[in-house]
Design a protein around this motif. Structure first.
Motif, mmCIF file in Angstrom:
data_model
loop_
_atom_site.group_PDB
_atom_site.id
_atom_site.type_symbol
_atom_site.label_atom_id
_atom_site.label_comp_id
_atom_site.label_asym_id
_atom_site.label_seq_id
_atom_site.Cartn_x
_atom_site.Cartn_y
_atom_site.Cartn_z
ATOM 1 N N UNK A 163 0.823 -1.216 0.000
ATOM 2 C CA UNK A 163 0.000 0.000 0.000
ATOM 3 C C UNK A 163 0.855 1.262 0.000
ATOM 4 N N UNK A 164 1.895 1.277 0.815
ATOM 5 C CA UNK A 164 2.777 2.445 0.883
ATOM 6 C C UNK A 164 3.453 2.698 -0.465
ATOM 7 N N UNK A 165 3.857 1.633 -1.120
ATOM 8 C CA UNK A 165 4.575 1.794 -2.391
ATOM 9 C C UNK A 165 3.637 2.165 -3.534
ATOM 10 N N UNK A 166 2.370 1.778 -3.424
ATOM 11 C CA UNK A 166 1.384 2.275 -4.382
ATOM 12 C C UNK A 166 1.170 3.765 -4.180
ATOM 13 N N UNK A 167 0.949 4.162 -2.936
ATOM 14 C CA UNK A 167 0.643 5.558 -2.627
ATOM 15 C C UNK A 167 1.795 6.499 -2.964
ATOM 16 N N UNK A 168 3.012 6.021 -2.840
ATOM 17 C CA UNK A 168 4.181 6.864 -3.111
ATOM 18 C C UNK A 168 4.598 6.835 -4.576
ATOM 19 N N UNK A 169 3.960 5.976 -5.367
ATOM 20 C CA UNK A 169 4.276 5.895 -6.794
ATOM 21 C C UNK A 169 5.390 4.917 -7.123
ATOM 22 N N UNK A 170 5.896 4.199 -6.136
ATOM 23 C CA UNK A 170 7.002 3.269 -6.394
ATOM 24 C C UNK A 170 6.565 2.055 -7.208
ATOM 25 N N UNK A 171 5.265 1.771 -7.204
ATOM 26 C CA UNK A 171 4.752 0.662 -8.021
ATOM 27 C C UNK A 171 4.512 1.090 -9.466
ATOM 28 N N UNK A 172 4.683 2.375 -9.742
ATOM 29 C CA UNK A 172 4.437 2.889 -11.098
ATOM 30 C C UNK A 172 3.234 3.801 -11.132
ATOM 31 N N UNK A 173 2.926 4.301 -12.306
ATOM 32 C CA UNK A 173 1.811 5.239 -12.495
ATOM 33 C C UNK A 173 0.526 4.437 -12.681
ATOM 34 N N UNK A 174 -0.347 4.517 -11.691
ATOM 35 C CA UNK A 174 -1.551 3.673 -11.667
ATOM 36 C C UNK A 174 -2.793 4.525 -11.450
#
Length: 278
Positions: A262-273
């Motif tokens: 969740x943290x990596x989604x919110x910070x953009x580390x998972x990419x542009x979603x």
């Protein structure tokens, strides 16, 4: 899971906003570019009727660029002035000035004809944690509004003067008492607009992976360098193993891994979603 979160101060805030709306010429509505529809508070939409409107797709740097373009057109087709921004940058002044002039063109011209020389007054509104205070500070080029990466930082209203021609009214982030569908609540929870202490991280991460399977199928595989798996829970365990999320007895800690996802989604580390899609 119940994705409702409506603290008592939000009732007070919307009541105050109904009074303050009489004082402003323009409503600047910040939306989260990853969930443009889910982050539109219907109370704010009705509140802003008969006022000039500027829609800001904030955190657009974290969202799918193709979807950003589609949502930009969607809101422009509805008659709004629209900006796509990342409020953390320090070069907002000129583009926001132009957008405000465009949105308030009729009001500015009418004031000139009447010989009225006063600043445009704008109310800045949006859901919790959408980045209102960061936007104001970046636009004002000084720290005038409290910021934080959790909902509920701004508790009351605050007038902020921007040069000679504009006054901004910062307002608390507000949700609405009941969501029309569970997906809206889920999306708001995923981007951090609700109190995480009231949510089940593992269930939230599970729903995030399920939601992104069609459009971003390899998002965890690429980020965490895992094999991936059709079974979502198994994929979450792979993340736990790679990130060394362990409980006593060397058991994999699914809750800790879920918080990382969740943290990596919110910070953009998972990419542009983008979760709300056209």
């Amino acid at each position: 899971m119940d994705y409702q979160w409506y603290p008592g101060h939000m009732t007070k805030a919307i009541r105050q906003m109904r009074e303050d709306i009489k004082l402003v010429d323009l409503v600047i509505e910040l939306l989260d570019a990853r969930i443009p529809l889910s982050s539109r508070n219907p109370d704010i939409d009705s509140l802003g009727q008969n006022k000039s409107r500027l829609v800001i797709l904030n955190k657009s740097d974290l969202a799918d660029e193709k979807q950003n373009t589609l949502w930009d057109k969607y809101f422009k087709d509805k008659g709004y002035t629209v900006l796509k921004v990342d409020s953390r940058v320090n070069s907002l002044a000129k583009i926001v000035d132009r957008a405000i002039e465009e949105a308030c063109k009729e009001k500015i011209e009418a004031n000139k004809k009447k010989g009225i020389n006063r600043p445009i007054r704008a109310m800045v509104v949006g859901i919790p944690n959408v980045g209102k205070s960061t936007f104001i500070n970046s636009y004002a080029k000084r720290s005038v509004a409290k910021t934080g990466n959790k909902p509920g930082v701004t508790k009351g209203k605050q007038w902020i003067k921007i040069g000679k021609n504009l006054e901004l009214l910062d307002t608390p982030g507000i949700l609405w008492p009941k969501f029309d569908d569970e997906q809206t609540g889920l999306n708001l929870a995923l981007v951090g607009s609700m109190n995480d202490n009231n949510l089940d991280s593992a269930e939230l991460a599970f729903q995030f992976i399920k939601l992104t399977r069609d459009n971003y199928p390899d998002v965890l595989k690429n980020r965490f360098n895992i094999e991936g798996n059709e079974d979502i829970v198994e994929e979450m365990y792979q993340v736990a193993d790679v990130r060394n999320c362990k409980l006593p007895g060397n058991k994999l800690d699914l809750d800790k891994a879920s918080k990382i996802i969740l943290d990596e989604f919110r910070s953009g580390k998972l990419g542009k979603i983008t979760l709300d899609r056209l």
